[in-house]
Enzyme design. Structure first.
Site, mmCIF file in Angstrom:
data_model
loop_
_atom_site.group_PDB
_atom_site.id
_atom_site.type_symbol
_atom_site.label_atom_id
_atom_site.label_comp_id
_atom_site.label_asym_id
_atom_site.label_seq_id
_atom_site.Cartn_x
_atom_site.Cartn_y
_atom_site.Cartn_z
ATOM 1 N N SER A 172 -11.267 56.938 3.681
ATOM 2 C CA SER A 172 -10.805 55.626 4.154
ATOM 3 C C SER A 172 -11.927 54.631 4.382
ATOM 4 O O SER A 172 -11.713 53.424 4.273
ATOM 5 C CB SER A 172 -9.982 55.788 5.437
ATOM 6 O OG SER A 172 -10.732 56.454 6.437
ATOM 7 N N GLU B 299 -6.948 42.018 16.061
ATOM 8 C CA GLU B 299 -7.536 42.980 16.984
ATOM 9 C C GLU B 299 -8.379 43.924 16.155
ATOM 10 O O GLU B 299 -8.158 44.055 14.949
ATOM 11 C CB GLU B 299 -6.433 43.764 17.708
ATOM 12 C CG GLU B 299 -5.893 44.979 16.933
ATOM 13 C CD GLU B 299 -5.195 44.643 15.609
ATOM 14 O OE1 GLU B 299 -4.678 43.516 15.490
ATOM 15 O OE2 GLU B 299 -5.182 45.508 14.707
ATOM 16 N N LYS C 101 -9.234 48.580 4.957
ATOM 17 C CA LYS C 101 -8.652 47.479 5.731
ATOM 18 C C LYS C 101 -8.546 46.176 4.935
ATOM 19 O O LYS C 101 -7.644 45.382 5.160
ATOM 20 C CB LYS C 101 -9.489 47.228 6.990
ATOM 21 C CG LYS C 101 -9.525 48.370 7.984
ATOM 22 C CD LYS C 101 -8.229 48.527 8.704
ATOM 23 C CE LYS C 101 -8.246 49.440 9.916
ATOM 24 N NZ LYS C 101 -9.187 50.523 9.967
HETATM 25 C C1 LIG Z 1 -9.304 51.583 10.914
HETATM 26 C C2 LIG Z 1 -9.720 52.787 10.231
HETATM 27 C C3 LIG Z 1 -8.931 53.960 10.250
HETATM 28 C C4 LIG Z 1 -7.678 54.088 11.069
HETATM 29 O O1 LIG Z 1 -6.673 53.178 10.780
HETATM 30 P P1 LIG Z 1 -5.387 53.571 9.933
HETATM 31 O O2 LIG Z 1 -4.491 52.417 10.100
HETATM 32 O O3 LIG Z 1 -4.836 54.833 10.535
HETATM 33 O O4 LIG Z 1 -5.822 53.784 8.533
HETATM 34 C C5 LIG Z 1 -9.341 55.032 9.490
HETATM 35 N N1 LIG Z 1 -10.492 55.009 8.771
HETATM 36 C C6 LIG Z 1 -11.281 53.913 8.744
HETATM 37 C C7 LIG Z 1 -12.521 53.943 7.936
HETATM 38 C C8 LIG Z 1 -10.922 52.768 9.467
HETATM 39 O O5 LIG Z 1 -11.715 51.704 9.433
#
Ligand SMILES: *Cc1c(COP(=O)(O)O)cnc(C)c1O
Length: 406
Positions: A378, A111, A89
């Site tokens: 992620s 948000e 993010k």
């Molecule tokens: C916010 C988040 C997601 C989902 O958001 P995307 O916009 O689909 O990437 C996935 N993994 C983590 C660790 C997140 O914080």
């Protein structure tokens, strides 16, 4: 200084379905983005902070024990969990705060679902000395308490949202309402590749650093493009970020993993691309979970970040054009992925990421030995330990027998 810009559509998806009061702000954002995206000073500032503040490039790691256990393709991790604040993010939040600063906006709103976008936004707001308000559903405040505390420690005000299912959709609606009221001095840092144009494109461009690094690192480590890239999909920003470089490239399968929640058949899930129909939510046209009457349905996922009844419009386009495949994974399966990654690789992943890890086993077996599969990790799972411990029956006070392998 208006320049010719793209239409804000990906095929027939996307667009700008917003109240009139926001049109000017979106045009202003688009003009500034066009102006600064190739401005050498802007690019230099972004690259320097990506390196020194975020820690880019993030590592590319061979997951040897998972590779052996699954017995298929070589498994590689793109370590976005090691980016500052613990998820991808920050790539987006950082780029947007630079834009907000250039536009002279002193107040930032956002948000958040899992709280990772809220933390990333609170972090860059502190770095740039901006006032910051983050909207978060009460249910998510409960599930992701550590991130709420982090935001507050960073000087951000967290406003609980008590409407609807009290999750991400409701927080997004509140943030848009705030923006309509305070648009003059406020920039809305949206957290995924969703919302009205130009947001999906801006967020995608800022996240595409992930795929660019994967391309370079894959060539260094195994001398070729990956055979598959697997990523979880909530709004879709980490997936688009990992995919963008490879879209349309021969021999690279792109696989997005949505939340099947308690099971697709229960209706309690977040699988918008599999089960949704074209509709408008939060300013763009995409696949949306809706009733026959066109009302938005509540999503469900064990992971707050995938608990959203729509998906970024570019994913809708990639799906319809066959550029990417989309599958879904249940809460229970995600917990299996979570356990496997924790016990075999020594990395506690986010529950969102765990969906991608679970599905990657199937892809690794399909591809077979000698091929290379990249999972976009992620985010890290610190925020999820309470939820995971409860689901997996782990208690800090109890002694239990622990085996070596998961
Ligand atoms: C916010 C988040 C997601 C989902 O958001 P995307 O916009 O689909 O990437 C996935 N993994 C983590 C660790 C997140 O914080």
């Amino acid at each position: 200084m208006r320049q010719k810009v793209d239409t804000g559509y990906f095929g027939s998806f996307g667009g700008r379905f917003v109240p009139e009061t926001l049109i000017h702000a979106l045009e202003e954002l688009e003009e500034n983005y066009e102006r600064y995206r190739e401005d050498p000073e802007f690019v230099e500032e972004l690259e320097q902070l990506a390196r020194d503040f975020v820690g880019r490039p993030t590592p590319f790691m061979f997951a040897g024990r998972l590779t052996r256990k699954w017995g298929g393709a070589n498994v590689w991790f793109k370590r976005e969990d090691l980016a500052h604040t613990g998820a991808h993010k920050i790539n987006n939040a950082l780029g947007q705060i630079l834009l907000a600063d250039r536009m002279g906006k002193q107040r930032i709103i956002a948000e958040t679902g899992a709280g990772q976008h809220g933390v990333a936004t609170a972090t860059v707001a502190a770095l740039y000395g901006k006032e910051c308000v983050v909207y978060m559903g009460e249910e998510d405040i409960r599930r992701q308490a550590p991130n709420v505390v982090r935001m507050k420690l960073l000087g951000t005000e967290v406003r609980p949202v008590t409407t609807g299912a009290r999750t991400l959709k409701d927080a997004t609606s509140e943030a848009i309402r705030d923006w309509v009221t305070n648009v003059e001095d406020t920039h809305y840092i949206i957290g995924s590749v969703v919302g009205p144009a130009p947001y999906p494109r801006i967020v995608r461009d800022l996240q595409s650093v992930i795929g660019k690094e994967i391309e370079t690192q894959a060539r260094e480590r195994f001398g070729a493009d990956p055979d598959a890239v697997v990523a979880c999909v909530g709004g879709g920003s980490n997936a688009i970020g990992a995919f963008h470089t490879f879209v349309g490239r021969e021999g690279v399968r792109l696989i997005g993993v949505e939340a099947a929640g308690r099971g697709i058949e229960t209706g309690e899930h977040g699988a918008s691309l599999t089960e949704g129909k074209p509709g408008v939510l939060h300013g763009n046209l995409s696949y949306v979970l809706q009733t026959d009457g066109g009302q938005i349905r509540e999503a469900h996922s064990i992971s707050a970040g995938l608990d959203y009844p729509s998906v970024g419009p570019e994913h809708a386009y990639l799906k319809d054009e066959g550029f990417a495949e989309y599958v879904n994974v249940t809460d229970d399966e995600a917990l299996e992925g979570f356990k496997a990654c924790s016990r075999l690789e020594g990395i506690i992943p986010a529950l969102e990421t765990s969906h991608a890890i679970f599905h990657a086993e199937k892809v690794a077996k399909e591809l077979g030995p000698g091929k290379n599969l990249v999972i976009n990790i992620s985010g890290r799972g610190d925020k999820d330990v309470a939820v995971a411990a409860e689901a997996l029956g782990v208690d800090a006070q109890e002694s239990e027998e622990v085996s070596g392998d998961g």
